[in-house]
Design a protein around this motif. Structure first.
Motif, PDB file in Angstrom:
ATOM      1  N   ARG A 150       0.725  -1.319   0.055  1.00  0.00           N
ATOM      2  CA  ARG A 150      -0.034  -0.077   0.002  1.00  0.00           C
ATOM      3  C   ARG A 150       0.958   1.265  -0.028  1.00  0.00           C
ATOM      4  NH1 ARG A 150      -3.963  -2.163   4.700  1.00  0.00           N
ATOM      5  NH2 ARG A 150      -5.226  -3.710   3.656  1.00  0.00           N
ATOM      6  N   MET A 151       1.873   1.193   0.592  1.00  0.00           N
ATOM      7  CA  MET A 151       2.762   2.354   0.740  1.00  0.00           C
ATOM      8  C   MET A 151       3.497   2.478  -0.560  1.00  0.00           C
ATOM      9  SD  MET A 151       5.861   3.283   3.368  1.00  0.00           S
ATOM     10  CE  MET A 151       6.904   1.719   3.022  1.00  0.00           C
ATOM     11  N   LEU A 152       3.805   1.574  -1.280  1.00  0.00           N
ATOM     12  CA  LEU A 152       4.429   1.730  -2.414  1.00  0.00           C
ATOM     13  C   LEU A 152       3.466   2.218  -3.574  1.00  0.00           C
ATOM     14  CD1 LEU A 152       6.844  -1.531  -2.511  1.00  0.00           C
ATOM     15  CD2 LEU A 152       7.492   0.635  -2.422  1.00  0.00           C
ATOM     16  N   GLU A 153       2.225   1.717  -3.470  1.00  0.00           N
ATOM     17  CA  GLU A 153       1.283   2.315  -4.269  1.00  0.00           C
ATOM     18  C   GLU A 153       0.988   3.673  -4.193  1.00  0.00           C
ATOM     19  OE1 GLU A 153      -1.490  -1.796  -4.375  1.00  0.00           O
ATOM     20  OE2 GLU A 153      -2.280   0.113  -3.443  1.00  0.00           O
ATOM     21  N   GLN A 154       0.953   4.305  -2.851  1.00  0.00           N
ATOM     22  CA  GLN A 154       0.776   5.602  -2.475  1.00  0.00           C
ATOM     23  C   GLN A 154       2.025   6.655  -2.998  1.00  0.00           C
ATOM     24  OE1 GLN A 154       0.633   5.941   1.594  1.00  0.00           O
ATOM     25  NE2 GLN A 154      -1.366   4.521   1.745  1.00  0.00           N
ATOM     26  N   SER A 155       3.252   5.803  -3.468  1.00  0.00           N
ATOM     27  CA  SER A 155       4.298   6.773  -3.732  1.00  0.00           C
ATOM     28  C   SER A 155       4.078   6.979  -5.293  1.00  0.00           C
ATOM     29  CB  SER A 155       5.657   5.827  -3.631  1.00  0.00           C
ATOM     30  OG  SER A 155       5.750   4.813  -4.694  1.00  0.00           O
ATOM     31  N   GLY A 156       3.202   6.532  -6.074  1.00  0.00           N
ATOM     32  CA  GLY A 156       2.900   6.682  -7.209  1.00  0.00           C
ATOM     33  C   GLY A 156       3.576   6.000  -8.245  1.00  0.00           C
ATOM     34  N   ASP A 157       4.438   5.148  -7.907  1.00  0.00           N
ATOM     35  CA  ASP A 157       5.387   4.452  -8.841  1.00  0.00           C
ATOM     36  C   ASP A 157       4.798   3.041  -8.892  1.00  0.00           C
ATOM     37  OD1 ASP A 157       7.420   3.229 -10.518  1.00  0.00           O
ATOM     38  OD2 ASP A 157       9.157   4.225  -9.308  1.00  0.00           O
ATOM     39  N   SER A 158       4.311   2.852 -10.009  1.00  0.00           N
ATOM     40  CA  SER A 158       3.592   1.491 -10.308  1.00  0.00           C
ATOM     41  C   SER A 158       4.622   0.453 -10.532  1.00  0.00           C
ATOM     42  CB  SER A 158       2.507   1.517 -11.287  1.00  0.00           C
ATOM     43  OG  SER A 158       2.998   1.835 -12.416  1.00  0.00           O
ATOM     44  N   SER A 159       5.558   0.516 -10.750  1.00  0.00           N
ATOM     45  CA  SER A 159       6.658  -0.440 -11.252  1.00  0.00           C
ATOM     46  C   SER A 159       7.323  -1.231 -10.141  1.00  0.00           C
ATOM     47  CB  SER A 159       7.951   0.261 -12.257  1.00  0.00           C
ATOM     48  OG  SER A 159       8.606   1.228 -11.227  1.00  0.00           O
ATOM     49  N   VAL A 160       7.016  -0.504  -8.818  1.00  0.00           N
ATOM     50  CA  VAL A 160       7.712  -0.995  -7.554  1.00  0.00           C
ATOM     51  C   VAL A 160       6.623  -1.662  -6.706  1.00  0.00           C
ATOM     52  CG1 VAL A 160       9.365  -0.759  -5.677  1.00  0.00           C
ATOM     53  CG2 VAL A 160       9.544   0.425  -7.879  1.00  0.00           C
ATOM     54  N   THR A 161       6.665  -2.908  -6.706  1.00  0.00           N
ATOM     55  CA  THR A 161       5.684  -3.545  -5.391  1.00  0.00           C
ATOM     56  C   THR A 161       6.291  -4.912  -4.897  1.00  0.00           C
ATOM     57  OG1 THR A 161       3.522  -4.471  -5.010  1.00  0.00           O
ATOM     58  CG2 THR A 161       4.736  -5.026  -7.033  1.00  0.00           C
ATOM     59  N   VAL A 162       5.736  -5.695  -4.016  1.00  0.00           N
ATOM     60  CA  VAL A 162       6.186  -6.771  -3.284  1.00  0.00           C
ATOM     61  C   VAL A 162       5.598  -8.092  -3.983  1.00  0.00           C
ATOM     62  CG1 VAL A 162       6.744  -7.972  -1.503  1.00  0.00           C
ATOM     63  CG2 VAL A 162       6.982  -5.493  -1.318  1.00  0.00           C
ATOM     64  N   VAL A 163       5.903  -8.934  -4.699  1.00  0.00           N
ATOM     65  CA  VAL A 163       5.099 -10.118  -5.169  1.00  0.00           C
ATOM     66  C   VAL A 163       5.401 -11.191  -4.270  1.00  0.00           C
ATOM     67  CG1 VAL A 163       5.118  -8.944  -7.339  1.00  0.00           C
ATOM     68  CG2 VAL A 163       7.133 -10.622  -6.872  1.00  0.00           C
ATOM     69  N   SER A 164       4.644 -12.140  -4.326  1.00  0.00           N
ATOM     70  CA  SER A 164       4.630 -13.372  -3.308  1.00  0.00           C
ATOM     71  C   SER A 164       5.275 -14.600  -4.341  1.00  0.00           C
ATOM     72  CB  SER A 164       3.349 -13.932  -2.961  1.00  0.00           C
ATOM     73  OG  SER A 164       2.669 -12.860  -2.023  1.00  0.00           O
ATOM     74  N   GLN A 165       6.140 -15.154  -4.023  1.00  0.00           N
ATOM     75  CA  GLN A 165       6.754 -16.326  -4.806  1.00  0.00           C
ATOM     76  C   GLN A 165       6.774 -17.533  -3.860  1.00  0.00           C
ATOM     77  OE1 GLN A 165       9.384 -13.490  -7.693  1.00  0.00           O
ATOM     78  NE2 GLN A 165       9.137 -15.482  -8.251  1.00  0.00           N
ATOM     79  N   ALA A 166       7.200 -18.712  -4.452  1.00  0.00           N
ATOM     80  CA  ALA A 166       7.325 -19.898  -3.618  1.00  0.00           C
ATOM     81  C   ALA A 166       8.221 -19.659  -2.666  1.00  0.00           C
ATOM     82  CB  ALA A 166       7.709 -21.037  -4.705  1.00  0.00           C
ATOM     83  N   GLY A 167       7.520 -19.821  -1.404  1.00  0.00           N
ATOM     84  CA  GLY A 167       8.341 -19.631   0.074  1.00  0.00           C
ATOM     85  C   GLY A 167       8.688 -18.226   0.453  1.00  0.00           C
TER      86      GLY A 167
END
Length: 533
Positions: free
Chosen positions: A72-89
């Motif tokens: 949510r904080m990264l979304e608020q920053s306005g830069d859609s290229s950066v987020t946290v994705v879930s991956q195996a483990g």
């Protein structure tokens, strides 16, 4: 494009310049992901980094909650290229190396080490790298992992600063590095590459005696603390300076020092340089009025002092305010009534916690009854001299109606040939976001430097180099006023001067009156002061 910042307080800087942070645990998770940006970090590794040996009962679920908040904080920053994705483990922060200051820093340093790079380009890259340092890495994050990582990053930053200083010297920018390099060596006295670079810088600046003294002090520290000797590199550099070689820096360069060269002459202890004799002088403190046009004047000044004896021996004196009072026979606190009804009082000056605090109190808009503090390094054992380099590390509280100022002033009459004053920095702006330097010589109008913007509520190092033919005032090693670069001639003062730091209670000239929004106490904090002849 936004940026995740680790080389100081952990935060997210949005593309519009705004800064997003959060609670310490969320910042810890963000930092634990960001040091491995672009790669999957196992949940178990993240839990260990964030909580160590004391994880919560449902650590995986709690970790997931913080990851959601980070998204949510990264979304608020306005830069859609950066987020946290879930991956195996585990989880992966999708930021690229150009979006995390740690990786930008490392890439710049690696680029600066390329064998084919020009000296000018190397300096440019290293300047960019060290400019990313905003304080202690991972500030705001606690725990064993954060402590280890902070120490590692601090070591990388220290190495980069040493390489930056060497690069500046290689292109002849001696003046730029002296103040920050001296502070680095004082903070890290056993890091010998820094000592070597400082010695080279002092020699390049025409200060070989001080360079020899630095060698001697380093040898003494090693002998007293560890029973060891300086490296062959530093010994060779010392011998070269002692002989007066024209290019001693060549001895210190790693690429030019043969491994078999240890000492160029038979080994002997590094001798201490001669200490200049000082005639006993008598000083009288006098309370005098201060006009608004005198940007840096003290009300209590030295009114009698013969000129210094000319000597070729250079020396350095540092005051670290480590006691609980001003050093006797060196420093004085001023007491004087002022024209606007305010006063300077010794009661507004106190020493403790490794600093001196010079305060201003009172909210009377006319000035009457308001109190400020002022100190000077001006007594019998202090520093009242013609020419040299004065440095001060200080920060200033916000507060409208109280203007901190620091600089050099003389106790002789204004009609004395060579009279003048010099202000390293004056801060009329109550927010402490702007400063300006001033130089005034006898019979001349004051020369005001251009306003300099910065955060002066944080620690900064102010310095002034005063020579017979020029004055250069610097902020954190960057020159902000150099009389040699001004369009017209400047009258350079020639009378002995002393260092002062003061709080000017307003209203006075450009200093506004205090008001009800002014804090009950406004202080200038001085960490240390140094003089080098």
């Amino acid at each position: 494009m936004g940026e995740i910042r680790l080389l100081g307080p952990v935060e997210v800087r949005a593309p519009d310049g705004s800064v997003l942070a959060g609670e310490p645990r969320r910042l810890a998770v963000l930092a634990a992901l960001a040091v491995d940006a672009g790669r999957v970090v196992q949940a178990t590794t993240l839990i260990d980094r964030v909580w160590g040996d004391d994880p919560p009962g449902q650590a995986a679920r709690t970790l997931g909650t913080y990851v959601t908040r980070i998204r949510r904080m990264l979304e608020q920053s306005g830069d859609s290229s950066v987020t946290v994705v879930s991956q195996a483990g585990g989880y992966r922060l999708t930021a690229g190396h150009d979006q995390v200051d740690l990786f930008r820093f490392r890439d710049l340093v690696v680029g600066a080490r390329a064998p084919s790079i020009t000296p000018e380009r190397r300096v440019e890259l290293l300047r960019q790298s060290v400019s990313l340092h905003r304080g202690d890495p991972l500030t705001g994050v606690s725990g064993a992992w954060a402590t280890r990582t902070r120490e590692q990053l601090a070591g990388e930053l220290l190495t980069a600063r040493a390489e930056w200083a060497e690069a500046e010297l290689a292109v002849g920018n001696t003046t730029v590095v002296l103040a920050p390099l001296t502070a680095l060596v004082d903070a890290n006295p056993l890091v010998e590459p820094l000592v070597v670079t400082l010695v080279r810088a002092l020699v390049a600046a025409g200060r070989p005696t001080e360079a020899l003294e630095r060698c001697r002090l380093h040898q003494q520290r090693l002998a007293d603390g560890y029973g060891t000797d300086p490296s062959p590199q530093l010994k060779a550099l010392y011998e070269s300076v002692l002989r007066g070689d024209q290019r001693p820096a060549a001895v210190a360069e790693r690429s030019q020092v043969p491994a078999a060269v240890a000492v160029l002459e038979p080994e002997r202890p590094l001798p201490a340089p001669a200490v200049p004799s000082r005639r006993r002088r008598r000083y009288v403190m006098a309370a005098v009025g201060v006009c608004a046009t005198l940007a840096g004047a003290l009300g209590a000044v030295v009114v009698s002092r013969p000129p210094d004896r000319i000597t070729e021996t250079r020396f350095t004196v540092t005051e670290d305010f480590s006691g609980t009072a001003l050093t006797p026979m060196q420093w004085a606190a001023n007491q004087a009534e002022r024209e606007n009804g305010s006063s300077w009082s010794p009661g507004a000056v106190r020493v403790g916690g490794g600093e001196v605090q010079i305060s201003g109190t009172g909210r009377n808009p006319t000035g009457a009854g308001n109190v400020g503090g002022a100190v000077c390094w001006c007594l019998d054992g202090g520093i009242v001299r013609t020419y040299g380099v004065w440095e001060v590390r200080a920060r200033f509280d916000v507060g409208t109606g109280y203007a901190p100022a620091l600089g050099l002033y003389s106790g002789v009459d204004e009609d004395t040939p060579g009279w003048g004053f010099m202000t390293m920095g004056r801060f009329d702006d109550g927010e402490r976001r702007v400063m300006y330097p001033v130089v005034r010589g006898a019979g001349a109008e004051p020369v005001d430097g251009s306003p300099v913007a910065g955060d002066f509520t944080d620690w900064n190092t102010f310095s002034i180099e005063w020579r017979a033919d020029f004055v250069a005032i610097s902020l954190n090693g960057v020159v902000v006023l150099d009389t040699r670069k001004l369009p017209g001639p400047v009258s350079i003062p020639t009378v002995p001067m002393f260092l002062y730091v003061q709080i000017i209670p307003g209203p006075e000239g450009p200093v506004p009156a205090p008001n009800q929004e002014t804090p009950s106490r406004v202080a200038a904090h001085v960490d240390w002061a140094r003089y080098t002849s």
